[in-house]
Design an enzyme around this catalytic site. Structure first.
Site, PDB file in Angstrom:
ATOM      1  CB  CYS A   1      -0.857  -0.012   1.180  1.00 56.08           C
ATOM      2  SG  CYS A   1      -1.543  -1.652   1.763  1.00 56.08           S
TER       3      CYS A   1
ATOM      4  NE  ARG B   1       4.050   2.373  -1.889  1.00 53.66           N
ATOM      5  CZ  ARG B   1       5.210   1.789  -1.973  1.00 53.66           C
ATOM      6  NH1 ARG B   1       5.799   2.507  -2.722  1.00 53.66           N
ATOM      7  NH2 ARG B   1       5.610   0.780  -1.233  1.00 53.66           N
TER       8      ARG B   1
ATOM      9  CD1 TRP C   1      -3.298  -3.519  -5.912  1.00 55.03           C
ATOM     10  CD2 TRP C   1      -1.983  -5.231  -4.661  1.00 55.03           C
ATOM     11  NE1 TRP C   1      -2.900  -4.729  -6.579  1.00 55.03           N
ATOM     12  CE2 TRP C   1      -2.323  -5.648  -5.954  1.00 55.03           C
ATOM     13  CE3 TRP C   1      -1.425  -5.968  -3.704  1.00 55.03           C
ATOM     14  CZ2 TRP C   1      -2.000  -7.051  -6.174  1.00 55.03           C
ATOM     15  CZ3 TRP C   1      -0.952  -7.306  -4.001  1.00 55.03           C
ATOM     16  CH2 TRP C   1      -1.213  -7.884  -5.480  1.00 55.03           C
TER      17      TRP C   1
ATOM     18  CG  ASN D   1       3.144  -1.573   2.633  1.00 58.15           C
ATOM     19  OD1 ASN D   1       2.534  -2.363   1.847  1.00 58.15           O
ATOM     20  ND2 ASN D   1       4.261  -0.930   1.967  1.00 58.15           N
ATOM     21  N   GLY D   2       2.279  -4.268   3.908  1.00 57.46           N
ATOM     22  CA  GLY D   2       2.745  -5.598   4.054  1.00 57.46           C
ATOM     23  C   GLY D   2       2.000  -6.819   4.537  1.00 57.46           C
TER      24      GLY D   2
ATOM     25  CD  GLU E   1       8.108  -4.107 -21.505  1.00 54.60           C
ATOM     26  OE1 GLU E   1       7.923  -4.902 -20.715  1.00 54.60           O
ATOM     27  OE2 GLU E   1       7.827  -2.739 -20.924  1.00 54.60           O
TER      28      GLU E   1
ATOM     29  CE  LYS F   1       4.260  -2.113 -20.116  1.00 49.72           C
ATOM     30  NZ  LYS F   1       5.534  -2.324 -19.534  1.00 49.72           N
TER      31      LYS F   1
ATOM     32  CD  GLU G   1       1.845  -3.934 -17.043  1.00 48.08           C
ATOM     33  OE1 GLU G   1       2.060  -3.937 -15.776  1.00 48.08           O
ATOM     34  OE2 GLU G   1       2.861  -3.665 -17.822  1.00 48.08           O
TER      35      GLU G   1
ATOM     36  CG  HIS H   1      10.434 -25.189 -32.431  1.00 52.54           C
ATOM     37  ND1 HIS H   1      11.033 -26.507 -33.022  1.00 52.54           N
ATOM     38  CD2 HIS H   1      11.430 -24.266 -32.664  1.00 52.54           C
ATOM     39  CE1 HIS H   1      12.225 -26.347 -33.514  1.00 52.54           C
ATOM     40  NE2 HIS H   1      12.385 -24.843 -33.498  1.00 52.54           N
TER      41      HIS H   1
ATOM     42  CE  LYS I   1       5.794   2.262 -11.457  1.00 59.03           C
ATOM     43  NZ  LYS I   1       6.009   1.932 -12.724  1.00 59.03           N
TER      44      LYS I   1
HETATM   45  O1  M6R Z   1      10.029  -2.314  -9.239  1.00 59.94           O
HETATM   46  P1  M6R Z   1      10.336  -3.259 -10.365  1.00 59.94           P
HETATM   47  O2  M6R Z   1      10.980  -2.964 -11.207  1.00 59.94           O
HETATM   48  O3  M6R Z   1      11.238  -4.225  -9.399  1.00 59.94           O
HETATM   49  O4  M6R Z   1       9.093  -3.859 -10.524  1.00 59.94           O
HETATM   50  C1  M6R Z   1       9.049  -5.236 -11.220  1.00 59.94           C
HETATM   51  C2  M6R Z   1       7.634  -5.543 -11.859  1.00 59.94           C
HETATM   52  O5  M6R Z   1       6.612  -5.608 -10.984  1.00 59.94           O
HETATM   53  C3  M6R Z   1       7.344  -4.472 -12.989  1.00 59.94           C
HETATM   54  O6  M6R Z   1       8.225  -4.221 -14.012  1.00 59.94           O
HETATM   55  C4  M6R Z   1       5.854  -4.804 -13.586  1.00 59.94           C
HETATM   56  O7  M6R Z   1       6.187  -6.021 -14.569  1.00 59.94           O
HETATM   57  C5  M6R Z   1       5.347  -3.610 -14.315  1.00 59.94           C
HETATM   58  N1  M6R Z   1       3.914  -3.446 -14.046  1.00 59.94           N
HETATM   59  C6  M6R Z   1       5.713  -3.913 -15.904  1.00 59.94           C
HETATM   60  O8  M6R Z   1       4.938  -2.667 -16.383  1.00 59.94           O
END
Ligand code: M6R
Length: 642
Positions: free
Chosen positions: A16, A52, A100, A126-127, A511, A515, A518, A534, A637
C-alpha cells in the site's frame, strides 16, 4: 507477552501507500487560511501514492476531541466524496493509507485505518504480518474484538494491549515491543490520543522514509508522498522505529537503542511527478524517455574519461574475478535484464543468466563469491527481488543493483549501485524506467569490459557515442507516432495480438505483449521468432495480428533474413503482419500490412527504439477502450509482497 504459536493461516493484508504528518499549527499547509491542515497534507500524499494501491483508502486525524477517521473502498475519489459528505475537524496530525489488498475483499471494513484501545489508537499498515493468526487467537482469548479480516487490525490490537501493559502507555516503546512479536514484512504507522502531535512508525522489509520540514515532519512509503512540502528526506534502516513530532525525529531499533538514518536530498520536484499536460502519466512517461535515457547516461565518466558507478562497495579486483553474472528481476525489469544479457555477453565474454527473482530462490541456484548478481528494480522495493538478493548474498555473491528509486531497500542492501535517472515513474506499467534500465545495464557491461580489459578504451568510447545519440532517436520515434496511434484506434476491438522478435528483439516482443496485457486486458504473447515453428505457429489464423520486431539489415545478415522468413511463414497462414523495422529496410515492405520505422542504430542498442512504438500502441489501444492506463485493474506499482 503473546507467544507465536498455532497453525499458520492465509494472510489478509496489503501492499500500500502510507503517509504520516505532524505539524505545528502555524506550519500546517492551509490551516491558517481555513484549510483542513493535516488532512490536506495527507490527502495530497495519498493522491501521489495512489499508484501503490487503489482498492480502498482511509485517513485518521488527531483532534482535541479524539481520533476522527474516514475510510472507503474503491479509488481515492470515493474517500474524497466521503470526506465532503462528512467533513473532519481541522487537525495538525494525521495518517493516511491507500490499499492494494492481497487477500480479503477491498471493503470499507478492511480499509485502513484500524482502531483499537476503544478508538484511542489508529493504525495503518503496508505488508503482511505472517503470524497474525496466532496473535489474533491470543488477543481474542484476552477479550479483543475484531471487525475486519485484516492482519492490520491484529497489529493494532496487539499494540493496544502492549500499550496498556508492558508498554507503560508509551506509544514508541509499545511499538518497539509489538514489532518484536510481529513476523513478516510491515510498515506500521500509529497515532494515539494520549500523544497529540506525534506519529510513531516502524518498518521491517517494507519501505518507509521520513520527510524533514520546518515545524513539520512527514512519513511516506516513498518521497513522492511529501514531495510537495519538502525535498529533505531520511532513509530508515531495517527494523527501526521512528517517532515524529512537528520539531523532532527520533529513531531507535526494535529494542529502544538509538539509531540514525541517512539524510538525502530528493533531486526531482513535484512538477516531475505531475502529468505535464498529458492525459495520463503513462503518456507523459513514454514522452519522458529521451530525457530518461539521456539523464541515465549523464556524468558516468571520471576526469580520465573512464566509466564509474554510483556507489561501489566492492573492489574492481573482485569484479575482475567475477566468472558469471546472474540478473534477478521481475516483469519488465526482467526483460531489461534479458536485453542486457545479449550486450554484456558480447562485450565482456562473461556468461549472463537472467532469472525471475521468485523462481531463483526456490530451486538450488549455483551462485558463489565469483558470481555478480545484478538486481534490476524500478522501485527497489519488489519483495521477490529483495528476497532473492538476500539469498544470493548469503551464498557469498556480490550484488549490484540497477534501481530508479534513491534510498530504497534493494540498493541499500547491495554492494554496488547504478541508479537509473528516469525520474518518478507513476503509471503502474513501466515505460521510461525500462529504457533507463537497459541504458544502465549497457553502462554496466561497458564498465565491466573496461575493468576486465575486454574492450579498448576507444571501443568503449565509440559505443558510448552511439548511446549518446539514442535520446534524439527516441524523440524521432515519438514525433512520428501518429500512424501507430491510428492503428491502435482501429484495432481497439482486437481480442488477441502476438509479438515476435529474435536476438534483442525477443525481450522487446515480450515487453510489447506485457504492456498490452497490463493495459488493454487482451490476450497477448511474445515469442522468439525462431520458436514459432515449434508450436506457436498453430495459433496463426486468418486476420491474426502479429507484431514483428525486425533486426537491422545492416547487422548480421542471417539474423535479418531469418526474421523476414518468419514473417513470410505467418503471412502465408493469414496473419496480419505489423512490422517494426529500421529506416531504409525496404525488404520488409512486401510482407507487411503496416511498417513502422525507427532510426538506424547498432543492433545491440535497438531495443531502446523498437520498444517505443509497442508502448505507444498499448497505451493508445487501452485508452481507446476507455481503460485507465495509469492504474490498470488488479495491479500495483510496487509489489512489496511475495
Ligand atoms: O519495481 P520493479 O522494477 O522491481 O517491478 C518489477 C515488476 O513488478 C514491474 O516491472 C511490472 O512488471 C510492471 N507493471 C511492468 O509494466
Amino acid at each position: 507477552m503473546l507467544s507465536a504459536s498455532g497453525p499458520r493461516a492465509g494472510t489478509l493484508s496489503a501492499m500500500c501507500g502510507i503517509i504520516g504528518y505532524a505539524g505545528r499549527p502555524d506550519a500546517v499547509a492551509g490551516i491558517s487560511a481555513g484549510g483542513h491542515g493535516a488532512l490536506d497534507v495527507v490527502m495530497e500524499g495519498l493522491r501521489r501514492l495512489e499508484y501503490r494501491g487503489y482498492d480502498s483508502a482511509g485517513v485518521a486525524v488527531l483532534t482535541p476531541l479524539g481520533i476522527e477517521y474516514r475510510k472507503k473502498s474503491g479509488k481515492l475519489a470515493n474517500l474524497v466524496a466521503e470526506l465532503a459528505a462528512a467533513p473532519l475537524t481541522p487537525a495538525t496530525t494525521g495518517i493516511g493509507h491507500t490499499r492494494w489488498a492481497t487477500h480479503g475483499g477491498p471493503t470499507d471494513e478492511n480499509a485502513h485505518p484500524h482502531l483499537a484501545d476503544n478508538g484511542r489508537l489508529a493504525v495503518i499498515h503496508n505488508g503482511i504480518i505472517e503470524n497474525f493468526a496466532e496473535l489474533k487467537a491470543e488477543l481474542l482469548d484476552a477479550g479483543a474484538e475484531f471487525v475486519s479480516e485484516t492482519d492490520t487490525e491484529v497489529a493494532a490490537a496487539l499494540l493496544a494491549s502492549i500499550y496498556r501493559g508492558d508498554g507503560d502507555a508509551d506509544l514508541a516503546k509499545s511499538m518497539q515491543l509489538a514489532c518484536q512479536q510481529l513476523e513478516g514484512a510491515f510498515t506500521l504507522l500509529a497515532v494515539h490520543t494520549d500523544s497529540p502531535g506525534t506519529v510513531v512508525a516502524a518498518r521491517r522489509n517494507s519501505p518507509l522514509v521520513v520527510g524533514l520540514g520546518e515545524g513539520e515532519n512527514f512519513l511516506g512509503s516513498d518521497v513522492s508522498g511529501f514531495i510537495d512540502f519538502t525535498r529533505r528526506a531520511v532513509e530508515l534502516g531495517q527494523d527501526q522505529v521512528v517517532t515524529i513530532t512537528p520539531d523532532t525525529v527520533a529513531i531507535t531499533d526494535f529494542y529502544g537503542e538509538p539509531a540514525v538514518g541517512t539524510e538525502f536530498h530528493v533531486n526531482w520536484d513535484a512538477a516531475a511527478a505531475e502529468k505535464g499536460g498529458y492525459d495520463s502519466f503513462m503518456e507523459k512517461e513514454i514522452n519522458d524517455q529521451p530525457q530518461a535515457v539521456g539523464d541515465t547516461l549523464l556524468g558516468r565518466s571520471d576526469v580520465d574519461g573512464r566509466l564509474t558507478l554510483d556507489e561501489l562497495r566492492v573492489s574492481p579486483e573482485e569484479l575482475k574475478n567475477v566468472n558469471k553474472i546472474m540478473v534477478l528481476a521481475c516483469g519488465t525489469s526482467a526483460y531489461a535484464g534479458q536485453v542486457a544479457k545479449y550486450a554484456i555477453e558480447h562485450w565482456c565474454r562473461l556468461p549472463v543468466e537472467v532469472e525471475l527473482s521468485h523462481e531463483f530462490r526456490y530451486r538450488d541456484p549455483i551462485v558463489d563469491s565469483n558470481t555478480l548478481v545484478v538486481a534490476i528494480s524500478q522501485s527497489g522495493e519488489t519483495m521477490d527481488t529483495l528476497m532473492a538478493v538476500r539469498y544470493a548474498k548469503e551464498q557469498g555473491a556480490k550484488i549490484l543493483a540497477i534501481c530508479n528509486t534513491n534510498g530504497s531497500t534493494i540498493p541499500r542492501e547491495s554492494d554496488a549501485v547504478l541508479y537509473t535517472h528516469a525520474g518518478p515513474e507513476i503509471a503502474v506499467a513501466s515505460t521510461k524506467a525500462f529504457l533507463a534500465q537497459i541504458t544502465a545495464a549497457y553502462l554496466l557491461g561497458l564498465y565491466l569490459a573496461q575493468i576486465r580489459g575486454n574492450k579498448f578504451q576507444g571501443e568503449i568510447k565509440d559505443i558510448l557515442a552511439d548511446l549518446a545519440k539514442v535520446p534524439d532517436k527516441i524523440q524521432q520515434v515519438l514525433d512520428n507516432s501518429g500512424q501507430i496511434k491510428e492503428l491502435a484506434q482501429l484495432m481497439k476491438d482486437t481480442r488477441s495480438v502476438l509479438f515476435l522478435g529474435r536476438h534483442v528483439g525477443f525481450p522487446v516482443a515480450m515487453e510489447g505483449a506485457l504492456k498490452l496485457k497490463e493495459l488493454a486486458y487482451i490476450h497477448a504473447e511474445g515469442f522468439a521468432a525462431g520458436e514459432l515453428k515449434h508450436g506457436p505457429i498453430a495459433l496463426i489464423e486468418e486476420g491474426q495480428p502479429v507484431f514483428v520486431v525486425v533486426p537491422s539489415p545492416r547487422g548480421r545478415d542471417s539474423l535479418h533474413a531469418k526474421v523476414v522468413s518468419n514473417i513470410q511463414e505467418i503471412r502465408a497462414r493469414g496473419a496480419k503482419t505489423i512490422v517494426i523495422a529500421e529506416e531504409g529496410d525496404d525488404a520488409v515492405k512486401a510482407y507487411a500490412e503496416h511498417v513502422f520505422y525507427v532510426p538506424e542504430t547498432p543492433t545491440l542498442l535497438a531495443p531502446l527504439l523498437t520498444t517505443v512504438p509497442l508502448q505507444i500502441f498499448a497505451c493508445e489501444l487501452a485508452s481507446a477502450k476507455g481503460f485507465d492506463v495509469d492504474q490498470p485493474r488488479n495491479l500495483a506499482k510496487s509489489v512489496t509482497v511475495e
